[in-house]
Design an enzyme around this catalytic site. Structure first.
Site, PDB file in Angstrom:
ATOM      1  N   HIS A   1       0.893  -1.159   0.092  1.00  0.00           N
ATOM      2  CA  HIS A   1       0.129   0.167   0.077  1.00  0.00           C
ATOM      3  C   HIS A   1       0.889   1.381   0.159  1.00  0.00           C
ATOM      4  CE1 HIS A   1      -3.040   2.761   1.377  1.00  0.00           C
ATOM      5  NE2 HIS A   1      -2.581   2.985   2.205  1.00  0.00           N
ATOM      6  N   PHE A   2       0.294   2.402  -0.801  1.00  0.00           N
ATOM      7  CA  PHE A   2       1.390   3.483  -0.646  1.00  0.00           C
ATOM      8  C   PHE A   2       0.105   4.656  -0.005  1.00  0.00           C
ATOM      9  CE2 PHE A   2       3.932   2.474  -4.121  1.00  0.00           C
ATOM     10  CZ  PHE A   2       5.275   2.692  -3.398  1.00  0.00           C
TER      11      PHE A   2
ATOM     12  N   GLY B   1       1.849   9.466   3.518  1.00  0.00           N
ATOM     13  CA  GLY B   1       2.812   9.274   4.491  1.00  0.00           C
ATOM     14  C   GLY B   1       3.824   8.269   4.146  1.00  0.00           C
TER      15      GLY B   1
ATOM     16  N   LYS C   1       7.233  -0.553   7.276  1.00  0.00           N
ATOM     17  CA  LYS C   1       6.474   0.878   7.397  1.00  0.00           C
ATOM     18  C   LYS C   1       7.368   1.803   6.998  1.00  0.00           C
ATOM     19  CE  LYS C   1       2.737   1.633   9.319  1.00  0.00           C
ATOM     20  NZ  LYS C   1       1.681   1.772  10.655  1.00  0.00           N
TER      21      LYS C   1
ATOM     22  N   ASP D   1      -7.633   2.808  16.890  1.00  0.00           N
ATOM     23  CA  ASP D   1      -7.850   2.970  15.284  1.00  0.00           C
ATOM     24  C   ASP D   1      -8.439   1.351  15.042  1.00  0.00           C
ATOM     25  OD1 ASP D   1      -7.937   3.727  12.773  1.00  0.00           O
ATOM     26  OD2 ASP D   1      -5.864   3.322  12.366  1.00  0.00           O
TER      27      ASP D   1
END
Length: 864
Positions: A232-233, A236, A254, A364
């Site tokens: 995933h991009f 951030g 990450k 989250d």
């Protein structure tokens, strides 16, 4: 979740909007700074443009971008202003700190991130001087790295070659995009990728060569890790799978970019990554939490190497196991699913409470951050907003389907998310609760009627979600949000939402309004007014006049397609009885070239040809039908070329009614009905087989479009749109493959659950499909069931009923995604002679058309 939607949620709590359109947004002091004599200021979306009177810049060239943080933006802007104005340099800047924060937020567009001020040098010599002198003036100022640009030295100054003037062309997939001229004078897409790119016909100025070399000097060989796959991009940074070369240990990496990926509090990705590493070390004894392997830097980016957890996110597991997708699921199937889901919630509840016991708030919790291992054991990932309970503040990042109200902090944030999880495991529509908390009770009732779940399990969730707000003490009304779904209530909601004082849109809708405009059929005023009229909810001349006024002087870049542009507006105006206005708009369209357009119904040749043929029949203008043949001939030539494999979308050709070859098939079937030319049916069959190649049969026998990672049943880009045209083809010619595919599509239209309610990608489109098959008793009964289930998504809006748009994060009134589309589908279901979407009945002048007046379409002498 489509992350583009996040930034359009900041301006309005009920509708998608851009900050540039919203009122009362704070601005930088420079936005109201007095202009010197001979200067002008103009507003364009989020930007304020400043230029000397009479300034004539080249249409394209090298431009200078300056980045900044929210903390230093005023200072940086004043420096650039004081530099540019005495030198007569045109420049623009983002108008306010909120806009700057959103441009650099975690889910902002990566290619636009960091661009705060743009300066327009007049030639390469001035470019070199501007870079040198601004870099000296801004030395030491921080700002996010602009991924699309080349950095000059080590400061906040960047350069990119691109367009200065607003010029547009069609991209390879048929979209209208900003353009520049190539060496032949042809307009080509102005690439705005999140990577520095120099067009092939442009030479990099010599003074930039050392800076390009410095950019390319960073190498992953500096660290003992190997990246193998991108997960995933975000703005951030990236999320990757790779290995430690020393031990061959599989890891997750990450990445965090400084000053970018901001949350609502302005915290950047690097700060959150450091916090996450500290939290994970504090939770290292919990088996449901990934272990920290290492922290390291590569250039100015920070990385966290984590334990690789084998498994899949809960949202994907839920799709595979969810029984309401299968129309034939049994009571036993639903009971087995309920046992599994209750166990998942128990495990998540246990690990969250263990986190609390260690003095932390997770903050989250949602379906994407819960991982299920192959043996169904739970793990949690993504701890970047986790924080100590003491002094806890509301997280700056949140998933809107699970985010607690503003007044809740500490463990109450997680308790709220756990309550949402109770509902989402059985009915994943908790985004609606953010729009109206009372909807929680309605969702709980639906679950109780459908699954064998203890009522107290659901009641506890509703009580938590609807508890009084700690800040205001406001209570949620005790009755569930169950507004009735009828024509008059939907029409009232639509009309109440109108904003005639705005020039960019009349009715709030999808975020596509801010790309393709607020005029068209799919997302603009034309589609809403068309739906109101065709549903019997009336005509509204003052709104029609708004549409005419805006359309006859369309803004630069306005498209000419049927659903995404002016052809559709012309069609709607004709249906509304405004023929001269329709012809005036059509005249604008006929002056535009079709070169570069794709074959599609949405914005390409199929939609344009159908519109020309229909308006030619309605008006008796032979030139329009002649133009329809010319466009059809171009389209038929393209059908022979079908690149790509068996997947729809992304880098592959699209399947489906709107963007696939099915739109071309619809055109060819309609023309066959006018002419009797069997060659047209042959071409239609070719087009349909090309789209069927991108469909798969699910285990329950339903035929759906294959998007690689999911399958789609919907009207726009799914299988029921293909099914509508298959059935119309089969009225004229038998075909065993098509008949079998049609049966599979009918199964796809019988699912109890569809994630969205809209016409093109939701339940309303399923209803429109079923309404075309009302002669089948089983499908008529299914249609009535689907109409009743529209209430699952229905929400009160003032004195009416409205529906959420794409992603369910805000209400929408447009035809493609929102309330107008539901209104049209509802009207279609309630009429004996359904009138769903344009061109799904024979064209005017065809033997079986509702109106046979008008010229008959005749092929031209060259066989088209």
């Amino acid at each position: 979740m489509d992350e583009r939607y996040d930034s359009y949620c900041a301006a309005d709590p009920l509708f998608y909007d851009s900050l540039g359109s919203a009122v009362a947004q704070p601005t930088f002091p420079a936005a109201t700074r007095p202009l010197p004599a001979g200067w002008r200021r103009e507003s364009l979306d989020d930007w304020l443009i400043h230029a000397p009177d009479g300034e004539r810049l080249p249409q394209q060239g090298w431009k200078v971008h300056v980045s900044a943080t929210v903390a230093n933006a005023d200072r940086v802007l004043d420096t650039v202003w004081d530099y540019c104005v005495p030198r007569g340099l045109s420049f623009k800047f983002l108008r306010g700190p909120r806009t700057l924060l959103l441009r650099n937020s975690k889910y902002a567009a990566r290619a636009a991130s960091g661009k705060f001020v743009t300066v327009y040098p007049r030639d390469d010599a001035e470019l070199e001087l501007v870079c040198k002198e601004l870099d000296e003036l801004l030395t030491g100022e921080a700002g996010p790295y602009i991924l699309s640009d080349l950095r000059y030295a080590a400061g906040p100054v960047y350069v990119r070659y691109g367009g200065f003037a607003a010029r547009y062309c069609h991209s390879p997939d048929g979209q209208v995009v900003p353009a520049v001229e190539d060496e032949t004078g042809t307009l080509v897409p102005d690439r705005r990728d999140p990577v520095f790119h120099v067009p092939s016909w442009v030479a990099l100025p010599d003074f930039l060569a050392p800076h390009l070399a410095a950019r390319n000097a960073t190498s992953t060989d500096e660290v003992p890790y190997q990246i193998e796959k991108v997960i995933h991009f975000s703005n951030g940074g990236g999320l990757y799978v790779g290995r430690d070369r020393r031990t061959d240990t599989q890891l997750v990496f990450k990445e965090a970019r400084p000053h970018a990926g901001l949350d609502a509090d302005g915290t950047d990705a690097v700060t959150r990554l450091a916090r996450e590493a500290a939290v994970l070390r504090q939770l290292a004894d919990l088996p449901q939490v990934p272990r920290v392997h290492d922290e390291f830097a590569l250039g100015d980016h920070r990385f966290l190497a984590l334990e690789f957890i084998e498994g899949r996110p809960l949202n994907k597991v839920l799709v595979d196991r969810y029984p309401l997708i299968d129309a034939d699921a049994t009571d036993d199937d639903r009971a087995a699913y309920a046992r599994w889901a209750l166990d998942v919630h128990r495990q998540v509840d246990e690990v969250v409470r263990a986190i609390h016991a260690r003095g932390l708030v997770y903050g989250d919790l949602h379906l994407f951050n819960i991982m299920l291992r192959p043996d169904d054991r739970v793990a949690l990932v993504d701890f970047e907003v986790a924080a100590p309970i003491d002094g806890h503040r509301r997280p700056g990042l949140r998933n809107q389907g699970f985010a607690a109200p503003r007044g809740r902090t500490g463990v109450a944030v997680d308790h709220y998310a756990l309550a949402c999880l109770r509902l989402a495991l059985f009915l994943p529509l908790t985004q609606l609760v953010r729009l109206d908390p009372a909807k929680a009770a309605h969702l709980a009732d639906i679950i109780a009627e459908t699954f064998p779940v203890p009522r107290d399990f659901l009641d506890a969730a509703v009580a938590e979600i609807t508890a009084p707000d700690a800040e205001s003490g406001d209570r949620v009304p005790p009755t569930a949000a169950r507004p009735s779904v009828d024509r008059d209530r939907l029409a009232r909601a639509i009309l109440t939402s109108a904003t005639p004082a705005r020039a960019d849109r009349l009715f709030p809708g999808d975020i596509e309004q801010f790309r393709s405009g607020g005029l068209n059929l799919a997302h603009g005023a034309a589609g809403v007014l068309y739906a109101l009229h065709r549903s019997g909810a009336g005509r509204w001349p003052e709104h029609e006049q708004w549409l005419v006024r805006q359309t006859t002087s369309p803004p630069s870049g306005t498209r000419c397609g049927f659903y995404d542009g002016l052809h559709g507006v012309a069609y709607a105006l004709e249906v509304l009885g405004r023929r001269q206005d329709a012809l005036d708009v059509l005249d604008i369209c006929l002056r535009e070239s079709t070169t570069g357009l794709d074959h599609s119904l949405a914005g390409g040749l199929a939609g344009i040809a159908l519109n020309l043929a229909e308006l030619g029949g309605r008006t008796g203008e032979p030139a329009l039908r002649e133009a329809a043949w010319q466009v059809t001939g171009e389209l038929v030539e393209r059908l022979a070329d079908d690149p790509g494999g068996e997947v729809s979308g992304g880098r592959h050709p699209y399947a489906g009614l709107l963007r696939g070859r099915t739109g071309a098939a619809l055109l060819l079937v309609r023309l066959y009905e006018l002419t009797g030319d069997s060659d047209l049916l042959d071409h239609a069959a070719t087009a349909l087989r090309q789209d069927l190649r991108r469909c798969v049969v699910r285990p329950d026998g339903a035929l759906e479009v294959n998007e690689g990672w999911r399958t789609m049943p919907y009207l726009g880009q799914g299988s029921v749109g293909i099914g509508l045209v298959l059935d119309q083809y089969l009225r004229h010619r038998d075909d065993e493959q098509f008949a079998e595919a049609s049966a599979g599509v009918r199964r796809a239209a019988r699912s109890p659950f569809y994630a969205q309610s809209g016409l093109f990608a939701g339940r309303a489109g399923i209803i429109a499909y079923l309404a075309a098959h009302r002669d089948d008793p089983q499908l008529r009964q299914e249609m009535e069931s689907q109409v009743r289930r529209l209430g699952w998504h229905a929400l009160p809006y003032r004195d009416g009923t409205a529906f959420p748009g794409e992603q369910l994060l805000r209400l929408s009134m447009d035809l493609a995604t929102g309330t107008a589309g539901v209104l049209l589908a509802l009207a279609t279901a309630r009429r004996d002679a359904p009138t769903p979407l344009p061109f799904l009945a024979p064209l005017t002048g065809a033997p079986d058309s509702p109106a046979t007046a008008g010229a008959t379409l005749t092929p031209t002498t060259d066989g088209r």
